[in-house]
Design a protein around this motif. Structure first.
Motif, short mmCIF file in Angstrom:
data_model
loop_
_atom_site.label_atom_id
_atom_site.label_comp_id
_atom_site.label_asym_id
_atom_site.label_seq_id
_atom_site.Cartn_x
_atom_site.Cartn_y
_atom_site.Cartn_z
N THR A 152 -67.03 49.88 30.96
CA THR A 152 -68.53 50.42 30.63
C THR A 152 -69.07 51.98 30.82
O THR A 152 -69.07 52.30 32.25
CB THR A 152 -69.52 48.66 31.53
OG1 THR A 152 -68.95 48.05 31.12
CG2 THR A 152 -70.75 49.47 31.05
N GLY B 271 -63.20 45.55 23.23
CA GLY B 271 -64.30 45.37 22.53
C GLY B 271 -65.57 46.00 22.54
O GLY B 271 -65.01 47.39 21.93
N THR B 272 -66.50 46.18 21.63
CA THR B 272 -66.93 46.84 20.36
C THR B 272 -68.50 47.45 21.75
O THR B 272 -68.94 48.36 22.14
CB THR B 272 -67.93 47.09 19.31
OG1 THR B 272 -69.02 45.31 19.91
CG2 THR B 272 -66.88 46.34 18.41
N GLY B 273 -68.69 46.59 23.11
CA GLY B 273 -69.64 46.80 24.09
C GLY B 273 -69.59 48.31 24.71
O GLY B 273 -69.81 48.73 25.23
N PRO C 240 -72.43 51.88 22.80
CA PRO C 240 -73.36 52.31 23.53
C PRO C 240 -73.21 54.11 23.14
O PRO C 240 -74.56 55.15 23.24
CB PRO C 240 -73.20 51.85 25.11
CG PRO C 240 -72.89 50.65 25.08
CD PRO C 240 -71.57 50.37 24.03
#
Length: 383
Positions: free
Chosen positions: A125, A146-148, A152
């Protein structure tokens, strides 16, 4: 680990014990005969650069990049190797940083130990605020987690190069793309050509010396729960490359692909002839030799347990030093005095990759000479 504060002092052994989530990503299969990637990066007529990442997203730059942030852990050391400099990597994952600080790259490129490393958590992240403060031209991030972890960054106006990893083809793509970004396309071509030549050398040696197909088992994790390299892993690729077999992928192998958890009883049933301990925890050969649980194992009885070398990056997964891993493993499985020594190869490779000639002490560190000293045949790598 996403905190901005300075982490506590970590020994080289601690780095290996706690580093890497990468082994848990389930490295995909490598077929080293896959074609070298083309079109990963091109220069435009106006002098700009266009690259297409492994998501299929096209990025354009007016000039070669000078400020790179890397979140996937192998990316920092590869970017440094492609650039032959640590000048342009301005941020990296903390696990990349600790490996550089406590390994050989920290000695070769001292400035790399001062690079910001509070740019992402262990789950990748991103710490967007910290990354923005570094004013990067591009951020390298996983494309398959994943796009998460990408959105951001892009929402903050940053250019993100999405990457995937696990095969020789992926490695060649990274090399080509990083070189394009840095304005050094010829460097990628030479790195890939040298890797291809090394692959041919190892295949030729395998045809000459291999025999009997000894069973070689690679542990991605050992110290706190056993994980072995199953089908569709890079480790399985190079075990087969040198003329051995991986019992975890045979008829009585594991279910599933990637790095798979097993128990002691399963390993004893496989009874491997050679055991490889990876650099994703701190396990060493003596941990098996001294534990009566492992005493029945053929690899323990014949003292053929080896810690995989740790150079500019871990030799376990694909990286800029993978050709050295192939040569090392070939000689571990089939020892013979048949040409250039591994030490000579490391010195020559490091001169090319890093403009550095390792000392005897450096080579002892890279090859884990002390921990491997009690294992059969390891004297072939002595000075």
């Amino acid at each position: 680990m996403s905190g901005a504060g300075e982490p506590p002092a970590i020994s080289r052994r601690d780095v290996l014990r706690g580093a890497a989530l990468l082994g848990g990503l389930g490295l995909l299969a490598a077929c080293a005969d896959q074609p070298t990637p083309s079109g990963a990066g091109t220069a435009t007529a106006a002098g700009g650069i266009t690259v297409t990442d492994q998501r299929g997203t096209t990025l354009t730059f007016d000039r070669p990049v000078t400020r790179i942030v890397t979140l996937p852990m192998p990316a920092a050391s590869l970017a440094i190797a492609v650039d032959a400099s640590a000048e342009h990597v301005v941020g990296m994952h903390e696990s990349s940083w600790t490996a550089i600080r406590d390994g050989i790259l920290g000695k070769i490129f001292p400035a790399a130990t001062g690079v910001a490393h509070d740019v992402a958590g262990q789950d990748f992240t991103p710490n967007v605020e910290s990354i923005l403060a570094l004013r990067p031209d591009v951020v390298v991030q996983w494309a398959d987690q994943g796009t998460g972890i990408i959105a951001p960054l892009e929402n903050a106006g940053l250019k993100v190069l999405g990457v995937t990893y696990g095969t020789q083809e992926d490695l060649d793509t990274w090399t080509t793309t990083f070189a394009a970004l840095l304005g050094k396309p010829a460097r990628a071509r030479e790195m890939i050509a040298r890797s291809d030549a090394a692959l041919a050398d190892v295949k030729a040696r395998t045809a000459k010396v291999a025999g009997g197909s000894p069973k070689v088992l690679y542990f991605n994790r050992f110290a706190a729960g056993l994980k072995v390299a199953g089908p569709k892993t890079y480790n399985d690729f190079y075990i087969r490359l040198v003329g051995a077999e991986n019992p975890a992928t045979g008829p009585a192998g594991v279910q599933g692909t990637g790095m798979v958890g097993v128990d002691v009883e399963q390993v004893l049933r496989w009874d491997p002839d050679v055991v490889l301990l990876g650099n994703f925890d701190g396990a060493m050969p003596d941990d098996l030799y001294r534990d009566p649980v492992w005493a029945p194992l053929a690899a323990v009885r014949t003292r053929r347990v080896y810690k995989v070398p740790l150079g500019g990056y871990r030799w376990d997964p694909p990286g800029q030093e993978s050709a050295l891993m192939w040569h090392w493993l070939s000689h571990v499985v089939f020892p013979a005095d048949d040409g250039a020594t591994l030490r000579d190869r490391v010195r020559e490779t490091y001169a090319f990759l890093y403009d550095y000639r390792p000392t005897d002490d450096d080579l002892a560190q890279i090859l884990w000479s002390a921990p491997n000293h009690g294992s059969a045949g390891y004297g072939q790598f002595d000075a």
